[in-house]
Design a protein around this motif. Structure first.
Motif, mmCIF file in Angstrom:
data_model
loop_
_atom_site.group_PDB
_atom_site.id
_atom_site.type_symbol
_atom_site.label_atom_id
_atom_site.label_comp_id
_atom_site.label_asym_id
_atom_site.label_seq_id
_atom_site.Cartn_x
_atom_site.Cartn_y
_atom_site.Cartn_z
ATOM 1 N N ILE A 1 0.867 -1.176 0.000
ATOM 2 C CA ILE A 1 0.000 0.000 0.000
ATOM 3 C C ILE A 1 0.905 1.228 0.000
ATOM 4 C CG2 ILE A 1 -0.220 -0.028 2.517
ATOM 5 C CD1 ILE A 1 -3.091 1.084 2.108
ATOM 6 N N SER A 2 0.682 2.126 -0.930
ATOM 7 C CA SER A 2 1.557 3.294 -1.069
ATOM 8 C C SER A 2 0.755 4.473 -1.587
ATOM 9 C CB SER A 2 2.721 2.988 -2.026
ATOM 10 O OG SER A 2 2.237 2.670 -3.317
ATOM 11 N N GLN A 3 1.332 5.654 -1.428
ATOM 12 C CA GLN A 3 0.700 6.873 -1.924
ATOM 13 C C GLN A 3 1.782 7.801 -2.433
ATOM 14 O OE1 GLN A 3 0.794 10.133 -0.097
ATOM 15 N NE2 GLN A 3 2.540 9.232 0.965
ATOM 16 N N ASP A 4 1.403 8.791 -3.244
ATOM 17 C CA ASP A 4 2.387 9.631 -3.928
ATOM 18 C C ASP A 4 2.553 11.017 -3.322
ATOM 19 O OD1 ASP A 4 -0.047 10.680 -4.635
ATOM 20 O OD2 ASP A 4 0.279 10.625 -6.803
ATOM 21 N N GLY A 5 2.012 11.240 -2.130
ATOM 22 C CA GLY A 5 2.130 12.550 -1.497
ATOM 23 C C GLY A 5 3.395 12.670 -0.666
ATOM 24 N N LEU A 6 3.736 13.895 -0.308
ATOM 25 C CA LEU A 6 4.916 14.156 0.507
ATOM 26 C C LEU A 6 4.579 15.170 1.588
ATOM 27 C CD1 LEU A 6 7.633 14.543 -2.268
ATOM 28 C CD2 LEU A 6 7.374 12.599 -0.725
ATOM 29 N N THR A 7 5.094 14.922 2.762
ATOM 30 C CA THR A 7 4.929 15.889 3.829
ATOM 31 C C THR A 7 6.032 16.930 3.756
ATOM 32 O OG1 THR A 7 4.688 16.140 6.223
ATOM 33 C CG2 THR A 7 6.337 14.564 5.450
ATOM 34 N N VAL A 8 6.011 17.857 4.673
ATOM 35 C CA VAL A 8 7.080 18.843 4.773
ATOM 36 C C VAL A 8 8.366 18.122 5.160
ATOM 37 C CG1 VAL A 8 7.881 20.839 6.071
ATOM 38 C CG2 VAL A 8 5.488 20.683 5.393
ATOM 39 N N GLY A 9 9.496 18.502 4.550
ATOM 40 C CA GLY A 9 10.755 17.827 4.825
ATOM 41 C C GLY A 9 11.807 18.771 5.372
ATOM 42 N N ARG A 10 12.549 18.293 6.349
ATOM 43 C CA ARG A 10 13.684 19.039 6.896
ATOM 44 C C ARG A 10 14.965 18.640 6.180
ATOM 45 N NH1 ARG A 10 11.843 23.402 9.633
ATOM 46 N NH2 ARG A 10 9.938 22.823 10.712
ATOM 47 N N LEU A 11 15.874 19.578 6.081
ATOM 48 C CA LEU A 11 17.134 19.321 5.406
ATOM 49 C C LEU A 11 17.915 18.247 6.156
ATOM 50 C CD1 LEU A 11 19.083 20.307 3.126
ATOM 51 C CD2 LEU A 11 20.128 21.759 4.870
ATOM 52 N N THR A 12 18.341 17.214 5.441
ATOM 53 C CA THR A 12 19.120 16.135 6.045
ATOM 54 C C THR A 12 20.539 16.061 5.498
ATOM 55 O OG1 THR A 12 18.261 14.560 4.405
ATOM 56 C CG2 THR A 12 17.070 14.741 6.489
ATOM 57 N N GLY A 13 20.802 16.663 4.359
ATOM 58 C CA GLY A 13 22.156 16.595 3.820
ATOM 59 C C GLY A 13 22.293 17.345 2.512
ATOM 60 N N VAL A 14 23.531 17.629 2.148
ATOM 61 C CA VAL A 14 23.859 18.294 0.886
ATOM 62 C C VAL A 14 25.008 17.531 0.253
ATOM 63 C CG1 VAL A 14 24.623 20.420 -0.228
ATOM 64 C CG2 VAL A 14 23.138 20.535 1.770
ATOM 65 N N GLU A 15 24.929 17.307 -1.040
ATOM 66 C CA GLU A 15 26.015 16.641 -1.745
ATOM 67 C C GLU A 15 26.356 17.414 -3.017
ATOM 68 O OE1 GLU A 15 23.417 13.344 -4.289
ATOM 69 O OE2 GLU A 15 24.681 12.706 -2.606
ATOM 70 N N VAL A 16 27.614 17.314 -3.405
ATOM 71 C CA VAL A 16 28.104 17.976 -4.614
ATOM 72 C C VAL A 16 28.662 16.904 -5.533
ATOM 73 C CG1 VAL A 16 29.636 19.732 -5.565
ATOM 74 C CG2 VAL A 16 28.694 20.021 -3.264
ATOM 75 N N GLY A 17 28.125 16.805 -6.739
ATOM 76 C CA GLY A 17 28.580 15.805 -7.694
ATOM 77 C C GLY A 17 29.849 16.234 -8.400
ATOM 78 N N THR A 18 30.454 15.298 -9.110
ATOM 79 C CA THR A 18 31.676 15.618 -9.858
ATOM 80 C C THR A 18 31.407 16.630 -10.960
ATOM 81 O OG1 THR A 18 31.293 13.714 -11.303
ATOM 82 C CG2 THR A 18 32.706 13.365 -9.382
ATOM 83 N N ASP A 19 30.139 16.738 -11.391
ATOM 84 C CA ASP A 19 29.775 17.731 -12.399
ATOM 85 C C ASP A 19 29.431 19.079 -11.784
ATOM 86 O OD1 ASP A 19 27.438 16.985 -11.160
ATOM 87 O OD2 ASP A 19 26.305 16.630 -13.005
ATOM 88 N N GLY A 20 29.589 19.188 -10.456
ATOM 89 C CA GLY A 20 29.339 20.453 -9.774
ATOM 90 C C GLY A 20 27.905 20.667 -9.347
ATOM 91 N N LEU A 21 27.009 19.712 -9.620
ATOM 92 C CA LEU A 21 25.606 19.884 -9.249
ATOM 93 C C LEU A 21 25.454 19.721 -7.740
ATOM 94 C CD1 LEU A 21 22.686 20.313 -10.177
ATOM 95 C CD2 LEU A 21 22.474 17.831 -10.388
ATOM 96 N N VAL A 22 24.864 20.738 -7.119
ATOM 97 C CA VAL A 22 24.642 20.732 -5.672
ATOM 98 C C VAL A 22 23.188 20.336 -5.413
ATOM 99 C CG1 VAL A 22 24.789 22.059 -3.539
ATOM 100 C CG2 VAL A 22 26.329 22.580 -5.442
ATOM 101 N N ARG A 23 22.994 19.254 -4.650
ATOM 102 C CA ARG A 23 21.651 18.772 -4.327
ATOM 103 C C ARG A 23 21.448 18.760 -2.817
ATOM 104 N NH1 ARG A 23 18.426 16.291 -8.038
ATOM 105 N NH2 ARG A 23 19.316 15.829 -10.093
ATOM 106 N N ALA A 24 20.249 19.191 -2.400
ATOM 107 C CA ALA A 24 19.863 19.116 -0.999
ATOM 108 C C ALA A 24 18.890 17.955 -0.816
ATOM 109 C CB ALA A 24 19.204 20.428 -0.557
ATOM 110 N N SER A 25 19.076 17.178 0.246
ATOM 111 C CA SER A 25 18.196 16.054 0.557
ATOM 112 C C SER A 25 17.359 16.408 1.776
ATOM 113 C CB SER A 25 19.018 14.789 0.840
ATOM 114 O OG SER A 25 19.822 14.455 -0.264
#
Length: 435
Positions: free
Chosen positions: A311-335
Motif C-alpha cells: 500500500i503506497s501513496q504519492d504525497g509528501l509531507t514537509v521535509g527538513r534538510l538532512t544533507g547536501v552533496e556535490v557531484g563531480t559535475d558540480g551539481l549541488v543537491r539538498a536532501s
C-alpha cells in the motif's frame, strides 16, 4: 659601472630569495600556486658604441611567473570542501549579487549565518542556476548567483493516488451492509489505513473498510474515510453509508470477482476509483479541490487470509534538510527528510587563455587582467574543465625540496654579488691611493 652591475645582481638575488621564501611560507596554504622569479640581462648600446667590446649593465627581474600546475588532493569530511581536479577556478564575489568576481583554487568553503556558501574571507561562491531536473538553465557568468542552502523545508506534495494491492479472503463471514458502522469492528470484515497528505503537507489517515455483504460469494463492498470522516466515491453505484451526525449519505463501491479470484468485469468495475473533492475533510486552509484516486488493479479474492501485499501513496509531507552533496559535475543537491532531493545550482568554473596573466589579489585569490584575457565560464567535466571533488582540498603545489635547493642557490648568488662589490671597492681604494 661595476658597482651598479653588482648591485643589480644583488637586487636580482634578493628577489629570488623573496620569491623562494614566499613559496616556502605558503607550502601549507590550500590552493596556493608557487611563483618563479625570471630574470633578464640589461644591455644598453648606441650607434657610436662598439658592440664587440660592450659589457652588459647587469640583471633585472623580468617577471615573477606563477606556476599553475595541479596540487595534490587531500580528503576531508566536509561536503563544502571542494577541489578542481583539472583546469578551472572557482568564482567568488564579495557580495551576494556582486559582479566583481575573484577566482580561486582554494575550495575550503563553509556556510555563513544566512546559509550562504562562502570562503574564509566571506566571499560568496557562485553557481549557475538549474532547472528542477538538475539540468543547467544557463552557464554564463552574468547569470551566476550565490549558493544558498535552505535549511527549513522541502516542498510538500498533495496525495493524488493511493495504490492498494491486497487479497480479500474467499468464503469469509458475511455482514449486512446496512448495519455497517466504522466504530464497530463486528460490522465489517477488514480495514486498511494509509497516511495521505494535503497541499500544505499535513498528514491525514485514509481508512478503507471492506464488507462482504450477506448472500454474496464473489462480491465485496468498501467505504472510504479520511480522518474518521466518510468520503464519497465519485460516480459509484455501490451501497451508501449515512453519517449519523449529519444524515448525509456517502457512496461506497463494489468489487466483483470471478471464479479464479480475479476482478470479474474490469470494464464495469474499474480498477481505479476517485473520491469527491475533500473540502469537507480539509479545514486547515489546504486545497479543498484535492481528490484521491484509489488504484485496485492488483486486487484478488483467494482462499487465503486477508493480506495487504503493498500500500503506497504519492504525497509528501514537509521535509527538513538532512544533507547536501556535490557531484563531480558540480551539481549541488539538498536532501530532505521526506525523501525528496532538490537541485540548488551547479558550481561555476572559470578558465583563462593566459593563467599567468592573472593579477594576485591575496588570500589565494586572483583577478582577471588584460594579460589573462576575459574569463571563460563553463561546467565541470565539460570541454577542458576539470571535475569537482567534494570533500577534498587542493594542497599547495610547492615542492619543498626544490625550494630549499633554490634557496641555497639564491644565497650563493647574493654572496657572489656582494663579493664583487667588495672587490670593486678594493680596486677603487687602490686607485685613490696611487701617488
Amino acid at each position: 659601472m661595476s658597482f651598479n652591475i653588482s648591485l643589480s645582481g644583488l637586487n636580482a638575488a634578493q628577489k629570488d630569495l623573496d620569491v623562494t621564501s614566499n613559496n616556502i611560507s605558503n607550502a601549507n596554504t590550500d590552493g596556493f600556486k608557487q611563483s618563479r622569479a625570471e630574470f633578464a640581462d640589461v644591455y644598453a648600446n648606441s650607434i657610436y658604441s662598439n658592440p664587440k667590446t660592450k659589457v652588459g649593465d647587469g640583471a633585472t627581474t623580468a617577471t615573477v611567473a606563477q606556476q599553475f600546475q595541479q596540487g595534490a588532493l587531500k580528503f576531508t569530511n566536509n561536503t563544502f570542501d571542494m577541489a578542481v581536479n583539472g583546469n578551472g577556478f572557482f568564482a567568488v564575489g564579495s557580495g551576494i549579487n556582486s559582479s566583481d568576481l575573484l577566482y580561486t583554487r582554494a575550495g575550503n568553503f563553509k556556510l555563513n549565518k544566512d546559509n550562504y556558501v562562502v570562503d574564509n574571507q566571506g566571499n560568496y561562491l557562485k553557481v549557475f542556476p538549474v532547472n528542477p531536473d538538475g539540468t543547467s538553465a544557463s552557464a554564463a557568468l552574468s547569470t551566476a548567483q550565490s549558493l544558498q542552502v535552505p535549511d527549513s523545508v522541502g516542498t510538500p506534495l498533495a496525495t493524488s493516488k493511493v495504490d492498494i494491492n491486497l487479497n480479500l479472503p474467499a468464503g469469509d463471514t458475511t455482514h449486512d451492509v446496512a448495519n455497517f458502522d466504522p466504530t464497530d469492528s463486528s460490522t465489517y470484515n477488514n480495514a486498511t489505513s494509509v497516511t495521505v497528505y494535503d497541499s500544505l503537507g499535513q498528514s491525514h489517515t485514509m481508512t478503507t473498510y471492506y464488507v462482504k455483504p450477506t448472500g454474496s460469494t464473489n462480491t465485496w463492498n468498501a467505504f472510504a474515510f479520511v480522518d474518521g470522516k466518510p468520503v464519497n466515491i465519485a460516480g459509484s453505484s455501490g451501497p451508501s453509508y449515512t453519517d449519523p451526525d449529519t444524515g448525509t449519505s456517502y457512496n461506497g463501491y463494489v468489487m466483483n470477482f470471478d471464479s479464479s479470484g480475479q476482478p470479474s468485469d474490469p470494464a464495469t468495475v474499474p480498477a481505479t476509483l476517485t473520491t469527491d473533492p475533500l473540502s469537507s475533510v480539509l479545514d486547515n486552509g489546504a486545497d479543498g479541490t484535492q481528490t484521491i484516486t484509489l488504484n485496485y488493479s492488483n486486487q484478488t479474492q483467494y482462499a487465503d487470509s486477508f493480506t495487504v501485499n503493498s500500500i503506497s501513496q504519492d504525497g509528501l509531507t514537509v521535509g527538513r534538510l538532512t544533507g547536501v552533496e556535490v557531484g563531480t559535475d558540480g551539481l549541488v543537491r539538498a536532501s530532505y527528510s521526506n525523501g525528496t532531493t532538490e537541485p540548488l545550482g551547479r558550481v561555476a568554473l572559470v578558465r583563462f587563455a593566459n593563467e599567468q596573466g592573472l593579477s594576485q589579489a591575496g588570500n589565494t585569490d586572483w583577478k582577471a587582467s588584460t594579460s589573462s584575457g576575459e574569463p571563460l565560464a563553463g561546467e565541470a567535466g565539460t570541454g577542458t574543465f576539470g571535475n569537482i571533488r567534494s570533500g577534498a582540498l587542493e594542497s599547495s603545489n610547492v615542492d619543498l625540496t626544490k625550494e630549499l635547493v633554490d634557496l641555497i642557490t639564491a644565497q650563493r648568488n647574493f654572496q657572489a654579488n656582494s663579493r664583487a662589490i667588495e672587490v670593486s671597492n678594493t680596486l677603487q681604494q687602490n686607485i685613490l691611493q696611487i701617488r
